[in-house]
Design a protein around this motif. Structure first.
Motif, short mmCIF file in Angstrom:
data_model
loop_
_atom_site.label_atom_id
_atom_site.label_comp_id
_atom_site.label_asym_id
_atom_site.label_seq_id
_atom_site.Cartn_x
_atom_site.Cartn_y
_atom_site.Cartn_z
N LEU A 1 0.86 -1.11 0.03
CA LEU A 1 0.07 -0.09 -0.06
C LEU A 1 0.83 1.22 -0.04
N GLU B 1 2.49 4.58 -6.42
CA GLU B 1 1.37 4.58 -7.08
C GLU B 1 0.04 4.28 -6.75
N MET B 2 0.01 3.89 -5.26
CA MET B 2 -1.18 3.49 -4.64
C MET B 2 -2.05 4.59 -4.08
N SER B 3 -3.19 4.46 -4.07
CA SER B 3 -4.21 5.57 -3.78
C SER B 3 -4.23 5.86 -2.31
N VAL B 4 -3.80 5.14 -1.45
CA VAL B 4 -3.95 5.72 0.03
C VAL B 4 -2.68 6.30 0.26
N GLN B 5 -2.70 7.47 0.71
CA GLN B 5 -1.54 8.38 0.82
C GLN B 5 -0.99 8.37 2.17
N THR C 1 -14.36 5.56 4.82
CA THR C 1 -14.83 4.80 3.52
C THR C 1 -16.46 5.13 3.69
N THR D 1 5.88 13.57 -0.49
CA THR D 1 4.93 12.51 -1.29
C THR D 1 5.44 10.97 -0.88
N GLN D 2 4.78 10.28 -1.28
CA GLN D 2 5.05 8.88 -0.98
C GLN D 2 6.42 8.27 -1.74
#
Length: 353
Positions: A82, A86-90, A124, A272-273
């Motif tokens: 995760l 490139e994954m969505s959860v930051q 969510t 950033t990640q």
């Protein structure tokens, strides 16, 4: 196993390059500061009273942008995919470091429960989902192996987390950590959990936390002194594992995954990640400086990197932070050894001062 050795200064063996206590030219430097010097982080430990094992929880209740880098050949981890850029959860809400080998990953379940009760997590349509990556080390060889950190242990560590200076040594994930197993476990020494921080004039703080359970020896990179590691057959001096390897000794017949140094670095910056991942990569240089050898097929060396928010990071500042992160990791490894205390069969560095 060797008995606990009385407190005394070690004398050099013919093969020992750096005897413990030989620091006259380079006085011992105790690393200062801990991970909680980074605003937005809390740290809590659970240490079992039944055998040397435990877990450590780093809470980032306000969220932290995280990356991870795995260098060892036998890692045990959770939610590391995760953290790829490139994954969505930051952001993550906590990181768990645990003993107990893969069983210890269950500690993250308890941390998730703790955070869910407080409404902390990724939003969510069905409520929050706390994001809690984790990494483990192998300490099942000390005492009854069926005793290991579980979900309740993780919950207790999270419940006790605070922004106070981090307790070090035989605490949390470092409770059952050992080092210097190049010549076999019966000639090893006590590892532990350590932390250190560095503060820049502009207010940026870079800090590290490490649970040191290495197969290799531990050296203070600032002084060049060997602090802990494989001992000679009589247990009275350090054998210098790398010197033994250079002399033709083979590595022990050990199972993959039974040694590992796990930890994290953090800074009060906004990155950033991808940037966090780069800092995690650079931070591994600190392990290589303080542990020799490191990143072996028998290790699961894993480091996370957390940014809790603050100054924006460009490529120039990123390189600066990464360089400091490696230094902080090396200091945290040293601090773990300086704070470690003897357990049955595994003397600590302080026993030879």
């Amino acid at each position: 196993m060797h008995p606990i050795i009385p407190r005394r200064k070690i004398l050099a063996s013919p093969l020992a390059l750096y005897p413990v206590g030989a620091m006259a030219a380079n006085p011992k430097r105790t690393p200062t500061g801990t991970l909680t010097d980074v605003a937005g982080l809390k740290v809590g430990h659970f240490s079992s009273d039944k055998r040397p094992t435990g877990c450590t929880v780093v809470l980032a209740e306000g969220g932290a942008v995280a990356g991870v880098d795995v260098r060892g050949g036998a890692p045990g981890s959770r939610e590391t995919d995760l953290l790829r850029p490139e994954m969505s959860v930051q952001q993550v809400n906590a990181v768990v470091l645990s003993g107990g080998s893969a069983y210890g990953l269950a500690a993250a379940d308890g941390v998730m429960r703790y955070l869910e009760e407080r409404g902390i997590g990724f939003a969510t349509s069905a409520g929050v989902v706390p994001i809690v990556p984790a990494a483990i080390l192998f300490d099942l060889g000390l005492g009854e192996a069926t005793i290991r950190p579980d979900a309740q242990a993780g919950y207790e560590a999270a419940r006790q987390a605070s922004s106070d200076p981090v307790p070090q040594g035989n605490a949390g994930a470092g409770a059952g950590a050992t080092v210097g197993k190049l010549l076999g476990r019966d000639r090893a020494m006590k590892g532990g959990l350590g932390s250190a921080s560095l503060r820049l004039p502009n207010g940026i703080v870079v800090a590290a936390l490490a649970a040191v359970n290495a197969i290799g020896d531990i050296i203070d990179p600032e002084s060049g002194v060997l602090l802990a590691g494989a001992r000679t057959e009589d247990g009275g001096s350090l054998a210098d594992g790398m010197q033994q390897i250079r002399s033709g000794a083979l590595l022990p017949d050990t199972s993959p995954g039974e040694n590992t140094t796990i930890g994290l670095v953090a800074a009060n910056v906004n990155w950033t990640q991808a940037q966090a991942t780069k800092v995690a990569q650079m931070a591994h240089d600190g392990l290589a400086r303080a542990i020799r050898p490191s990143h072996l097929p028998f290790d699961g060396d894993t480091l996370f990197a957390l940014g809790t928010g603050g100054e924006e990071v460009d490529s120039r500042l990123l390189g600066h932070i990464g360089a400091l992160a490696a230094d902080a990791v090396a200091q945290a490894v040293v601090s773990a050894i300086l704070h470690a205390e003897t357990i049955e069969g595994y003397p600590a560095h302080r026993d030879f001062e």
